[in-house]
Design a protein around this motif. Sequence first.
Motif, PDB file in Angstrom:
ATOM      1  N   PHE A   1     -98.703 -50.310   3.708  1.00  0.00           N
ATOM      2  CA  PHE A   1     -98.195 -49.668   2.497  1.00  0.00           C
ATOM      3  C   PHE A   1     -98.293 -50.549   1.246  1.00  0.00           C
ATOM      4  O   PHE A   1     -98.325 -50.048   0.131  1.00  0.00           O
ATOM      5  N   GLY A   2     -98.310 -51.869   1.406  1.00  0.00           N
ATOM      6  CA  GLY A   2     -98.084 -52.771   0.290  1.00  0.00           C
ATOM      7  C   GLY A   2     -99.214 -52.826  -0.716  1.00  0.00           C
ATOM      8  O   GLY A   2    -100.391 -52.906  -0.349  1.00  0.00           O
ATOM      9  N   ASP A   3     -98.860 -52.816  -1.997  1.00  0.00           N
ATOM     10  CA  ASP A   3     -99.869 -52.908  -3.050  1.00  0.00           C
ATOM     11  C   ASP A   3    -100.546 -54.267  -3.065  1.00  0.00           C
ATOM     12  O   ASP A   3    -101.657 -54.411  -3.583  1.00  0.00           O
ATOM     13  N   SER A   4     -99.890 -55.299  -2.534  1.00  0.00           N
ATOM     14  CA  SER A   4    -100.497 -56.619  -2.527  1.00  0.00           C
ATOM     15  C   SER A   4    -101.499 -56.798  -1.394  1.00  0.00           C
ATOM     16  O   SER A   4    -102.269 -57.759  -1.386  1.00  0.00           O
ATOM     17  N   GLU A   5    -101.485 -55.885  -0.421  1.00  0.00           N
ATOM     18  CA  GLU A   5    -102.470 -55.916   0.663  1.00  0.00           C
ATOM     19  C   GLU A   5    -103.748 -55.250   0.161  1.00  0.00           C
ATOM     20  O   GLU A   5    -103.742 -54.080  -0.232  1.00  0.00           O
ATOM     21  N   VAL A   6    -104.846 -55.982   0.187  1.00  0.00           N
ATOM     22  CA  VAL A   6    -106.078 -55.506  -0.423  1.00  0.00           C
ATOM     23  C   VAL A   6    -106.729 -54.369   0.367  1.00  0.00           C
ATOM     24  O   VAL A   6    -107.491 -53.578  -0.183  1.00  0.00           O
ATOM     25  N   MET A   7    -106.455 -54.253   1.646  1.00  0.00           N
ATOM     26  CA  MET A   7    -107.011 -53.176   2.484  1.00  0.00           C
ATOM     27  C   MET A   7    -106.000 -52.029   2.561  1.00  0.00           C
ATOM     28  O   MET A   7    -104.821 -52.276   2.828  1.00  0.00           O
ATOM     29  N   CYS A   8    -106.384 -50.815   2.388  1.00  0.00           N
ATOM     30  CA  CYS A   8    -107.669 -50.244   2.018  1.00  0.00           C
ATOM     31  C   CYS A   8    -107.440 -49.410   0.753  1.00  0.00           C
ATOM     32  O   CYS A   8    -106.569 -48.550   0.754  1.00  0.00           O
ATOM     33  N   PRO A   9    -108.206 -49.637  -0.326  1.00  0.00           N
ATOM     34  CA  PRO A   9    -107.899 -48.972  -1.594  1.00  0.00           C
ATOM     35  C   PRO A   9    -107.943 -47.459  -1.561  1.00  0.00           C
ATOM     36  O   PRO A   9    -107.074 -46.798  -2.138  1.00  0.00           O
ATOM     37  N   SER A  10    -108.933 -46.867  -0.904  1.00  0.00           N
ATOM     38  CA  SER A  10    -109.008 -45.403  -0.912  1.00  0.00           C
ATOM     39  C   SER A  10    -107.847 -44.784  -0.154  1.00  0.00           C
ATOM     40  O   SER A  10    -107.347 -43.712  -0.518  1.00  0.00           O
ATOM     41  N   TYR A  11    -107.372 -45.445   0.901  1.00  0.00           N
ATOM     42  CA  TYR A  11    -106.185 -44.950   1.595  1.00  0.00           C
ATOM     43  C   TYR A  11    -104.935 -45.197   0.757  1.00  0.00           C
ATOM     44  O   TYR A  11    -104.044 -44.347   0.665  1.00  0.00           O
ATOM     45  N   LYS A  12    -104.873 -46.355   0.127  1.00  0.00           N
ATOM     46  CA  LYS A  12    -103.667 -46.742  -0.590  1.00  0.00           C
ATOM     47  C   LYS A  12    -103.342 -45.767  -1.712  1.00  0.00           C
ATOM     48  O   LYS A  12    -102.175 -45.513  -2.018  1.00  0.00           O
ATOM     49  N   VAL A  13    -104.376 -45.217  -2.326  1.00  0.00           N
ATOM     50  CA  VAL A  13    -104.132 -44.350  -3.474  1.00  0.00           C
ATOM     51  C   VAL A  13    -104.015 -42.876  -3.081  1.00  0.00           C
ATOM     52  O   VAL A  13    -103.592 -42.047  -3.878  1.00  0.00           O
TER      53      VAL A  13
ATOM     54  N   HIS B   1    -109.506 -44.554 -11.648  1.00  0.00           N
ATOM     55  CA  HIS B   1    -108.425 -44.682 -12.631  1.00  0.00           C
ATOM     56  C   HIS B   1    -107.071 -44.818 -11.934  1.00  0.00           C
ATOM     57  O   HIS B   1    -106.225 -45.615 -12.354  1.00  0.00           O
ATOM     58  N   ALA B   2    -106.871 -44.039 -10.879  1.00  0.00           N
ATOM     59  CA  ALA B   2    -105.589 -44.077 -10.176  1.00  0.00           C
ATOM     60  C   ALA B   2    -105.338 -45.445  -9.548  1.00  0.00           C
ATOM     61  O   ALA B   2    -104.204 -45.947  -9.550  1.00  0.00           O
ATOM     62  N   LEU B   3    -106.382 -46.056  -9.005  1.00  0.00           N
ATOM     63  CA  LEU B   3    -106.223 -47.380  -8.420  1.00  0.00           C
ATOM     64  C   LEU B   3    -105.853 -48.407  -9.479  1.00  0.00           C
ATOM     65  O   LEU B   3    -104.966 -49.254  -9.259  1.00  0.00           O
ATOM     66  N   PHE B   4    -106.513 -48.332 -10.626  1.00  0.00           N
ATOM     67  CA  PHE B   4    -106.178 -49.268 -11.698  1.00  0.00           C
ATOM     68  C   PHE B   4    -104.735 -49.074 -12.139  1.00  0.00           C
ATOM     69  O   PHE B   4    -103.988 -50.045 -12.314  1.00  0.00           O
ATOM     70  N   ASP B   5    -104.332 -47.826 -12.303  1.00  0.00           N
ATOM     71  CA  ASP B   5    -102.971 -47.539 -12.758  1.00  0.00           C
ATOM     72  C   ASP B   5    -101.932 -47.993 -11.741  1.00  0.00           C
ATOM     73  O   ASP B   5    -100.853 -48.467 -12.103  1.00  0.00           O
ATOM     74  N   GLN B   6    -102.245 -47.852 -10.462  1.00  0.00           N
ATOM     75  CA  GLN B   6    -101.279 -48.196  -9.418  1.00  0.00           C
ATOM     76  C   GLN B   6    -101.211 -49.698  -9.158  1.00  0.00           C
ATOM     77  O   GLN B   6    -100.110 -50.252  -9.000  1.00  0.00           O
ATOM     78  N   LEU B   7    -102.376 -50.352  -9.119  1.00  0.00           N
ATOM     79  CA  LEU B   7    -102.413 -51.722  -8.630  1.00  0.00           C
ATOM     80  C   LEU B   7    -102.563 -52.789  -9.719  1.00  0.00           C
ATOM     81  O   LEU B   7    -102.092 -53.915  -9.540  1.00  0.00           O
TER      82      LEU B   7
ATOM     83  N   VAL C   1    -100.720 -71.301 -14.260  1.00  0.00           N
ATOM     84  CA  VAL C   1    -101.443 -70.208 -13.604  1.00  0.00           C
ATOM     85  C   VAL C   1    -100.552 -69.507 -12.583  1.00  0.00           C
ATOM     86  O   VAL C   1     -99.973 -70.151 -11.700  1.00  0.00           O
ATOM     87  N   GLN C   2    -100.485 -68.205 -12.699  1.00  0.00           N
ATOM     88  CA  GLN C   2     -99.756 -67.393 -11.719  1.00  0.00           C
ATOM     89  C   GLN C   2    -100.753 -66.478 -11.018  1.00  0.00           C
ATOM     90  O   GLN C   2    -101.421 -65.661 -11.657  1.00  0.00           O
ATOM     91  N   ARG C   3    -100.866 -66.641  -9.699  1.00  0.00           N
ATOM     92  CA  ARG C   3    -101.736 -65.753  -8.912  1.00  0.00           C
ATOM     93  C   ARG C   3    -101.103 -64.378  -8.828  1.00  0.00           C
ATOM     94  O   ARG C   3     -99.921 -64.237  -8.526  1.00  0.00           O
ATOM     95  N   VAL C   4    -101.883 -63.351  -9.090  1.00  0.00           N
ATOM     96  CA  VAL C   4    -101.401 -61.970  -8.990  1.00  0.00           C
ATOM     97  C   VAL C   4    -101.788 -61.419  -7.631  1.00  0.00           C
ATOM     98  O   VAL C   4    -102.971 -61.406  -7.276  1.00  0.00           O
ATOM     99  N   SER C   5    -100.804 -60.989  -6.877  1.00  0.00           N
ATOM    100  CA  SER C   5    -101.074 -60.403  -5.559  1.00  0.00           C
ATOM    101  C   SER C   5    -101.182 -58.899  -5.715  1.00  0.00           C
ATOM    102  O   SER C   5    -100.173 -58.200  -5.880  1.00  0.00           O
ATOM    103  N   THR C   6    -102.387 -58.410  -5.685  1.00  0.00           N
ATOM    104  CA  THR C   6    -102.595 -56.971  -5.790  1.00  0.00           C
ATOM    105  C   THR C   6    -103.938 -56.621  -5.178  1.00  0.00           C
ATOM    106  O   THR C   6    -104.716 -57.506  -4.814  1.00  0.00           O
ATOM    107  N   GLY C   7    -104.203 -55.336  -5.059  1.00  0.00           N
ATOM    108  CA  GLY C   7    -105.419 -54.872  -4.413  1.00  0.00           C
ATOM    109  C   GLY C   7    -106.547 -54.618  -5.394  1.00  0.00           C
ATOM    110  O   GLY C   7    -106.638 -55.215  -6.465  1.00  0.00           O
ATOM    111  N   CYS C   8    -107.410 -53.686  -5.026  1.00  0.00           N
ATOM    112  CA  CYS C   8    -108.643 -53.415  -5.768  1.00  0.00           C
ATOM    113  C   CYS C   8    -108.353 -52.777  -7.122  1.00  0.00           C
ATOM    114  O   CYS C   8    -107.470 -51.928  -7.253  1.00  0.00           O
TER     115      CYS C   8
END
Length: 923
Positions: free
Chosen positions: A546-558, A869-875, A844-851
């Motif tokens: 479920f987590g936005d910081s987990e990079v796998m899998c963008p199409s499922y995440k959105v 667009h939805a992925l950018f808005d969400q993540l 420097v602050q590392r940002v934990s987010t997906g695609c």
Amino acid sequence: MTDLGARIVRATDNSVHQWRPAEVATPSTVDDVVRLVIENNARREPLAVCPRGGGTSTNGQCLTDGLVIDTRQHLHHILEIDVAGRRAVVEPGVVAGKLDEVLAPDGLFWAPHTSTRNRATVGGMIATDAAGKGSLLYGRTHRHVESLDVVLADGTVWTARALPIDDARAATDRTDAVGTIWRTLLDLADLGPFELPELARGFSGYGISRVHHDGLVDPIPVICGAEGTLGVVVRATLRLTEIPKHTTLIVAAYPTIDAALRDAVELSGHGAEPPPLAPSAIEVSDRVTLERGAASPAWPRLAPHVPAGTDAILLCEYDVPDDDPLLAAILSQLATTGRSSGHALVDQAVDRAAIWKVRADAVGLLAKVPHGAPRPTAFVEDCAVPVSELAAFIAEFRALLDRRGLDYAMFGHADVGCVHVRPALDPTSAEHEALVATITSEVLELLDRFGGLLWGEHGRGLRSAVVDNVLPADLIDIMRTVKAAFDPLDRMNPGKMYRPTGSDLPLIGLADVPRRAAFDRAVPVTIRTDYSHAFDCNGNGLCHHFGDSEVMCPSYKVTDDPVLAPKGRTDLIRAWLHDRQDSATAEALAGSLRSCLSCGACTGHCPVHVDIPELKSRFFEAYYADRRRPLRDHVLSRFESLVPLVQRLPGRNSPIARLAAGRLGLVDLPDVPARPAATLPTFDPDDVDVDVVVLADVFTSVLDREEAVAAVALLEAVGYSVAVSRLVPTAKFDHVKGLRRRFARAASAQRELLDQIEEAGAVAVSLDPAIALMHRHDYAKVDTTYPRHAVRPLIDLLVDRMDRLPPAAQPRSLHLFGHCTEQALAPAWIDGWTRVLGAVGHDVQRVSTGCCGMAGIFGHEAENADMSHALFDQLWRPHLDTGAAAGSGAVATGWSCRSQGKRHDHTIVSPGAILAEGLAGRS
């Protein structure tokens, strides 16, 4: 709906079975569920109704040939949180880990804690009365549920909650199904007490012994663990628990698993003497599990506590501070038994979290074996015995497997007598498939001798028929009476748990449902090998994280659509390979893969490294062998070669944009700049005085030439002699779209260039992580001898000489975003940028987010624009709209990420450009 792709994907869970439903529904409201049940009842031949949550069940609970009601995709909202009252109201599709993430700021959590909680749903955990880590202290799920809204078999919505006896008696006056249920529950008081197996885990499935307590009649223990056989849970009011103020972990290593289990028995309070302090959890992991866990990114935190020769470890958690004198007594007890080869106290939260992550990751990593090799398989993994008998039981279980020469993995909840055992089998082998039934039978006999159960935690599902081996006939009759009160016509997940009174149908047996291995075995071995990643997927479902910081899998995440996740895509690929003449399956698969961003996150983050981009490439090559490709594919295949030519055209961008949008279905293409007058130092293969050759690419050398200019300046500043190669197309697009012959030619051309650079004694450097990773991973898929490590990322060379970089002209607060492929396959490169930027003076602050949603050409394809667009808005947008990143402090390693930011009116610069600012004041 009867959508084929949806049905194929819901045919599997995390078990060895595969059973395709006739229909799948994804309701959004309680009324939708009611309508589905009522309409199904009105059919001439009603379907079996089977609720489904996260699909992580290991025993086929959510599999059916009827109607699947998937609550995960849309019924997934947290409706209310009452902090003072310590309760939450949620829909069943809420992921348990997401709920805890929301609750954490208020110091609360929901106590049931499965290792799959980052994708398991509350509804699924209610269905199996889940337990997991900490159940010794907190118990099973039913203890943490206050009320449940359930759609019954006739469509009635009933709020199930404990009632005083008088109120329960008053409810029996109702003439509907609810009245029948209350009458049946009240009758249980006269039928008990019930002789159920006495286990720390408790008996799952219609907890009739827990209905009458404290002057109440409580239906919750009956519904929790019923696995959808009594109705569809559509809302739950949960009891929340305060997060312990202090937690300390003891890691103890052992030379044998027997020694570990014997200490676990004593520490959990089942030895001769009570322990000085009760644990909240004691988990065991054997050598095989530890070996697989070593591949977890969190392993370095655990490794120092696992000395050479370790056969097993215990993780013993206590909810006290590390200086509690009772904890010291526990350490003394461990020393006194002399079984441990070493133990350590871990009090730092970050270390504890990492060690528990290894435990969770290891379960998925067990399946990471070479294609075709036997892999630890879940089918007798959930045995529970009295804790005092655990060591003896496991010793005999191991002997049973050793006699057959089988490898196996063991891990789990030693504190409650439930150790998960996974024999290593190749289920596509007929011989090994037969062993599933044989070993199950032998384990049942073993459990009978030790007073245990085949299902200790993960529920019963398709193993329900073996209940005859556990319960006497009169008790089974009572369970059937309960089933009849809720579901007299046997439509709710029928054939599992119990049949209603009056039915003469047997329960579904293990041999009655198709096994995934039998389906796969019908595919020729050569094809299985070519598409090995599809067959390696074991259904663990980490791609549903479920987590936005987990990079796998963008199409499922959105979308929350399992058809668009790696697990779903492998199911579809396997179905297509099973019958490549089935055009409907091919179209369903093509639809799913067109929504794949080819980011490669699955390749790096899936426990078994399922490589969907490569499978996608192979599929589309075959798919278009007898179909006409769209014009866009042919044009974009030559994109990298065409852009330098387009640079010469005056007024080029407007007509290109019109052509792209009108004929090619492309949107928001970047402007092509005019050809620059100044040139960069050009690589001459005969020049042996060059240290570094920057590989020109269309993105950082043409569309954004300043990136190449900055890179050359930085490399020269730290002492390298630098040149830039000729532009050789990478053919990334060709790989994504299955133009594999063109891709192979591109790989050959790249190899020729690398050979020239090597002969000149120089090092090849790539400026964009996506392209650098093509050299590391993708070209080898068409040329197995490709020199994968001949190309280094820019950051590698800068790290080597970062002491020579000038200090920042203006130290800034920076938010660093990593490219999604880089995050999955080369996170050390992002770490390198963090170090180098920090070394010159930036914060420097590392940002934990997906695609970000661009992923090369994906974000420019009109049909994918909404998802992009939805992925950018969400993540990404939430990070860019706050803090330093809201100004000029946003930095991204990937060219496509910076391009996506520009499309959304955000200025994002490259880390190389930030470093190059420090060169301006250098004389």
